[in-house]
Write a protein that holds these residues in place. Structure first.
Motif, PDB file in Angstrom:
ATOM      1  N   ALA A   1      38.865  39.652  46.374  1.00  0.00           N
ATOM      2  CA  ALA A   1      40.393  39.811  46.239  1.00  0.00           C
ATOM      3  C   ALA A   1      41.033  40.414  47.494  1.00  0.00           C
ATOM      4  O   ALA A   1      41.986  40.709  47.506  1.00  0.00           O
ATOM      5  N   VAL A   2      40.066  40.389  48.681  1.00  0.00           N
ATOM      6  CA  VAL A   2      40.582  41.042  49.785  1.00  0.00           C
ATOM      7  C   VAL A   2      41.252  40.107  50.969  1.00  0.00           C
ATOM      8  O   VAL A   2      42.157  40.477  51.718  1.00  0.00           O
ATOM      9  N   LEU A   3      40.936  38.841  50.695  1.00  0.00           N
ATOM     10  CA  LEU A   3      41.308  37.963  51.699  1.00  0.00           C
ATOM     11  C   LEU A   3      41.817  36.923  51.568  1.00  0.00           C
ATOM     12  O   LEU A   3      41.851  35.537  51.713  1.00  0.00           O
TER      13      LEU A   3
ATOM     14  N   LYS B   1      43.308  46.115  48.737  1.00  0.00           N
ATOM     15  CA  LYS B   1      42.685  44.685  48.924  1.00  0.00           C
ATOM     16  C   LYS B   1      43.310  44.083  49.811  1.00  0.00           C
ATOM     17  O   LYS B   1      43.029  43.950  51.295  1.00  0.00           O
ATOM     18  N   SER B   2      43.976  42.957  49.527  1.00  0.00           N
ATOM     19  CA  SER B   2      44.463  41.914  50.697  1.00  0.00           C
ATOM     20  C   SER B   2      45.590  42.375  51.418  1.00  0.00           C
ATOM     21  O   SER B   2      45.939  41.766  52.211  1.00  0.00           O
TER      22      SER B   2
ATOM     23  N   ARG C   1      35.968  33.533  38.076  1.00  0.00           N
ATOM     24  CA  ARG C   1      37.228  33.774  38.635  1.00  0.00           C
ATOM     25  C   ARG C   1      37.298  33.091  40.121  1.00  0.00           C
ATOM     26  O   ARG C   1      36.140  33.188  40.805  1.00  0.00           O
ATOM     27  N   PHE C   2      38.548  33.019  40.335  1.00  0.00           N
ATOM     28  CA  PHE C   2      38.587  32.371  41.845  1.00  0.00           C
ATOM     29  C   PHE C   2      39.378  33.027  42.651  1.00  0.00           C
ATOM     30  O   PHE C   2      40.592  33.111  42.463  1.00  0.00           O
ATOM     31  N   LEU C   3      39.009  33.348  43.783  1.00  0.00           N
ATOM     32  CA  LEU C   3      39.645  34.125  44.795  1.00  0.00           C
ATOM     33  C   LEU C   3      39.647  33.647  46.276  1.00  0.00           C
ATOM     34  O   LEU C   3      39.261  34.436  47.066  1.00  0.00           O
ATOM     35  N   PHE C   4      40.062  32.306  46.167  1.00  0.00           N
ATOM     36  CA  PHE C   4      39.936  31.707  47.326  1.00  0.00           C
ATOM     37  C   PHE C   4      41.029  32.211  48.411  1.00  0.00           C
ATOM     38  O   PHE C   4      42.121  32.898  47.884  1.00  0.00           O
ATOM     39  N   PRO C   5      40.948  32.149  49.730  1.00  0.00           N
ATOM     40  CA  PRO C   5      42.121  32.566  50.611  1.00  0.00           C
ATOM     41  C   PRO C   5      43.293  31.555  50.284  1.00  0.00           C
ATOM     42  O   PRO C   5      42.897  30.456  49.877  1.00  0.00           O
TER      43      PRO C   5
END
Ligand code: PMP
Length: 425
Positions: A53-55, A271-272, A399-403
């Motif tokens: 979840a950083v990007l 994070k992001s 879970r889905f953490l796409f940019p």
């Protein structure tokens, strides 16, 4: 540069680093761009983990790179507490403005999410003169000793690390009407059995639980926490480390409740916020933030100038590219696609999400959580080149953490891989 093979690196990793640092991937990063990543053997992956979840602005966003490069040319570290710099103040001003609530706010910077959480509690204790803290079961607030006490999951986070710091209390997480009733009962019991409300400093919660399973808090629960806090002089602390910076369809998840006049007293972000450079923040009511005495807050690297430069660029990119809105669109597309598969994938018991914070939950026919199926889908997706993360108290949620910057064709390609993984498992 000549690279080692994944196999050789795995052997060196096992010999040189402790098993406690658990690692999901058996391949090693070489380079990455936006939503794509290549390993040391040249294999391409689509990155739906984003370094947890950083990007949200992707790998190596050109504006983030330019901002960090410009700062590299000037200075990389002075320690803000020794020789301060304007960019720290300007970032605090921006966060005070863009976080939910129009009241007077102040912001202090730290390096990690756990550190932001720890400091939010220190600030709440100093401001209230109280010590107790209420958190939710299934919460994740970090791995440092106090943050892990707040984390509402024993294995693997608390095992062998006790005793935990005192006066941390957990109540069930309210995701629907039934669990909200349980949470209310839980707090009533706490006030009866364990601690009087006038000794509780803070009530900390994630607006959408991250590690705990992408559980969206019941909107009524947000109002309940706010009223409970008002009634007893407890500070409401929203942990937006995972939900913040565009993930839930708004810049901050607490923005979903702003129109009802509900805002937290303190908020953590990380994070992001700085796209992979180490930065976290506590933003809160000015008078609360000023409670600790000079020297009580800070850290050698807290508010590092390179990370602060990255965060300025992230905030610009969020606005210029309308990333919260784009996240909402991508999240809707993903939910629609997942729902269309439910008839063919009976294990897919629930699809839920807020904005781009989307989860797929898997259960056996009798309702038991199906962690094996979840892991198998994750492995099949990875075999095709799609990096997915699991979460949830029972490990049965993808879970889905796409940019939020992902190119539409790459997103489409990932959805095909996901569909194949789901239907072939
Ligand atoms: N709070 C939340 C909601 C998180 O999701 C995390 C990290 N997953 C943390 C705190 C801790 O952040 P960090 O790992 O940067 O210490």
């Amino acid at each position: 540069m000549k690279h080692s093979s994944n196999e050789a690196l795995l052997a060196r990793k096992a010999a040189a680093t402790p098993r406690g640092v658990g690692v999901m991937g058996n391949f090693f990063a070489d380079r990455a761009q936006n939503a794509e990543l290549w390993d040391v053997e040249g294999r391409r992956y689509i990155d739906f983990a984003g370094g947890i979840a950083v990007l949200n602005t992707g790998h190596r966003h050109p504006k983030v790179l330019a901002a960090v490069q410009a700062q590299l040319e000037r200075f990389t570290h002075t320690c803000y507490q020794i020789v301060p710099y304007e960019s720290y103040i300007a970032l605090a001003e921006k966060l005070n403005e863009i976080t939910p609530g129009s009241h007077a706010k102040k912001t202090a910077f730290f390096s990690t999410g756990a550190e932001a959480v720890e400091n939010a509690i220190k600030i709440a204790r100093a401001a209230t003169g109280r010590s107790g803290v209420i958190a939710f079961g299934g919460a994740f607030h970090g791995r440092s000793l106090y943050a892990v006490a707040l984390t509402g999951k024993v294995a693997p986070y608390k095992n062998a690390f006790g005793p935990m710091p005192a006066e941390v209390y957990h109540v069930p997480f309210p995701s629907d009407a039934e669990s909200l009733a349980e949470a209310r009962k839980g707090v009533e019991r706490l006030f009866k059995y364990d601690i009087e409300p006038s000794r509780v400093a803070a009530f900390i919660f994630e607006p959408v639980q991250g590690e705990g399973g992408f559980n969206i808090i019941h909107p009524e629960a947000v109002r309940w926490i706010r009223e409970l806090c008002n009634q007893h002089g407890i500070l409401m602390v929203a942990d937006e480390v995972q939900t913040g910076f565009g993930r839930t369809g708004k810049l901050f998840a607490m923005g979903h409740y702003e129109s009802q006049g509900i805002t937290p007293d303190l908020m953590t972000s990380a994070k992001s916020m700085a796209a992979g450079l180490n930065l976290s923040a506590v933003t809160g009511r000015a008078e609360v933030m000023d409670a600790p005495a000079p020297g009580g807050l800070g850290g050698t690297y807290a508010g590092n100038p390179l990370a602060v430069a990255a965060a300025h660029a992230v905030i610009d990119v969020m606005r210029d590219e309308k990333l919260p809105e784009r996240g909402q669109q991508l999240g809707d597309q993903l939910q629609t696609r997942l729902r269309s598969l439910q008839a063919r994938v009976p294990q897919l018991a629930d699809v839920r999400g807020q904005g781009a914070m989307v989860a797929a939950e898997f259960r056996h026919a009798d309702g038991r959580p199906d962690a094996d199926f979840t892991k198998a889908v994750q492995a099949r997706a990875l075999a095709q080149g799609l990096i997915l993360l699991t979460c949830g108290m029972d490990g049965n949620v993808l879970r889905f953490l796409f940019p939020l910057t992902i190119e539409q064709p790459v997103f489409g390609e990932a959805l095909v891989m996901l569909e194949t993984a789901l239907t072939a498992t």
